[in-house]
Design a protein around this motif. Structure first.
Motif, short mmCIF file in Angstrom:
data_model
loop_
_atom_site.label_atom_id
_atom_site.label_comp_id
_atom_site.label_asym_id
_atom_site.label_seq_id
_atom_site.Cartn_x
_atom_site.Cartn_y
_atom_site.Cartn_z
N GLN A 1 0.50 -1.17 0.29
CA GLN A 1 0.23 0.13 -0.22
C GLN A 1 0.88 1.80 0.19
N LYS A 2 0.95 2.22 -0.86
CA LYS A 2 1.30 3.43 -0.76
C LYS A 2 0.15 4.57 -0.11
N ILE A 3 0.77 4.97 1.20
CA ILE A 3 -0.10 5.81 1.99
C ILE A 3 0.46 7.27 2.26
N LEU A 4 -0.88 8.13 2.47
CA LEU A 4 -0.30 9.38 2.73
C LEU A 4 -0.65 9.81 3.82
N TRP B 1 -3.61 9.22 12.62
CA TRP B 1 -4.72 9.56 13.27
C TRP B 1 -6.25 9.92 11.73
N LEU B 2 -5.09 10.18 11.05
CA LEU B 2 -5.96 10.00 9.57
C LEU B 2 -5.39 9.58 8.51
N GLY B 3 -5.55 9.05 7.09
CA GLY B 3 -4.53 8.66 5.92
C GLY B 3 -5.86 8.00 5.25
N ILE B 4 -4.62 8.11 3.87
CA ILE B 4 -5.13 7.89 2.77
C ILE B 4 -4.73 6.99 2.07
N THR B 5 -4.69 5.84 0.78
CA THR B 5 -4.21 5.09 0.33
C THR B 5 -3.90 5.35 -1.48
N LYS B 6 -3.26 4.97 -2.29
CA LYS B 6 -3.33 5.33 -2.92
C LYS B 6 -4.66 4.37 -4.60
N SER B 7 -4.71 3.61 -3.16
CA SER B 7 -5.65 2.56 -3.10
C SER B 7 -6.76 2.87 -3.19
#
Length: 350
Positions: free
Chosen positions: A40-43, A56-62
């Motif tokens: 997973q590529k995670i931001l 506390w907060l994040g989103i992945t490329k997928s």
């Protein structure tokens, strides 16, 4: 006393997410950056206070998205719900962000609540889901789950954001608390006003974002006259934004937290190649942890998802690592990317 606000009311965006992270301002926290784990590529930004370096907060490329709020347990005799958890709440967020590509939100809910997934974790609520365009184009996005270690079983989990024209709010209590906190009620009203006003005036994205940040900046906390942070806890549920409260401690008095990482991982786990390719902002070196002193809204995040699966992720830092306030906008980080699999197509893992 963080707050998360979610709306499906804007015609150009099936999903808009707002978040205020309220925290001790000296708690060591990275800036948002891309990192990679389990394909997973995670931001996300990362909490450097604890060795897990969760978030506390994040989103992945997928399209795996999660945001967490906590709440204080008060029953010292409740072994199943410890006041001080032995496991990081932020680990619940990364558990979803690093989940296998083929794991659905429903499967993840079962994995956490029907097993030992939340054992030893302090009180929390986790809003999470796989951002996908709903099969019914008029509906918007696939629903998001709100998992809590006060939910009971997976059958008790609330699901939100499937319908258009809605606004949802979550703070430091369970989502279905019969008593709505003033800050949540106010936040929902103001988000709807901001969106409707932007649409009626034909405003573009930047003007919309400015209005949404104004919602996150809404401060109704009575003026503080000094005193320890603990004295103001109950009042915090009345204000969306938390100005600095508490008593500043001399920096020489700060002591390392035993749970903080003594040695930083290379770029906090960000692969050098990935960081270069995706213009990542590397996380700073972990520093001693802080759980006292000045408390305030530390970070603000706004995420816009359009109908093509394009994401604009904005995170605003309000405090430097040494506790110096940052002028609005000077600490902003902006990331733009497209969700892989937005229309339901499978992603090849390699």
């Amino acid at each position: 006393m963080c707050i998360v606000l979610v709306t499906t009311a804007h015609p150009s965006y099936p999903l808009i997410i707002l978040d205020n992270r309220d925290e001790f301002i000296l708690r060591p926290t990275s800036r948002p950056h891309w990192w990679s784990e389990n394909h997973q590529k995670i931001l996300s930004s990362r909490d450097l206070q604890r060795k897990e370096q969760g978030t506390w907060l994040g989103i992945t490329k997928s399209g795996n998205f999660a945001v967490l709020t906590n709440y204080r347990e008060t029953d010292t005799h409740d072994v199943e719900h410890p006041i001080q958890g032995t496991r990081s709440r932020g680990g619940m967020v990364t558990a979803w962000l690093t989940a296998p590509e083929d794991e659905s939100t429903q499967d993840f809910v079962h994995r956490l609540l029907d097993g030992e997934g939340v054992a030893g974790v302090g009180g929390f609520s986790l809003l999470c889901g796989k951002l996908r365009k709903h099969k019914d184009a008029k509906t918007g996005v696939e629903p998001l789950a709100i998992i809590s270690n006060r939910c009971g079983t997976s059958e008790d989990v609330p699901w939100i954001a499937e319908r258009r024209g809605e606004v949802y709010g979550l703070s430091n209590t369970v989502y279905d608390d019969p008593i709505t906190w003033p800050k949540v009620r106010m936040g929902k009203e103001k988000v709807l006003e901001a969106v409707q006003g932007a649409v009626e005036s034909g405003l573009g994205e930047q003007e919309l974002v400015d209005r949404l940040f104004a919602v996150l900046d809404h401060d109704t906390l009575p003026k503080q006259e000094g005193g320890d942070f603990e004295e103001y806890i109950y009042q915090l549920r009345h204000s969306i934004f938390i100005p600095s409260i508490g008593i500043e401690e001399p920096k020489t008095a700060l002591k390392p937290d035993a749970t903080a990482s003594p040695e930083p991982k290379a770029a906090n786990g960000v692969e050098a190649k990935l960081a270069t390719e995706m213009n990542a902002t590397e996380a700073p070196t972990p520093t001693p942890g802080v759980m006292s002193g000045i408390y305030a809204t530390q970070r603000q995040t706004i995420i816009l998802v359009d109908w093509e699966g394009n994401v604009t992720y904005r995170e605003r830092s309000l405090w430097e690592a040494d506790g110096t306030p940052i002028e609005r906008g000077k600490g902003d980080e902006i990331f733009d990317f497209k969700i892989e699999g937005w229309n339901g197509e499978r992603k090849e893992i390699g």
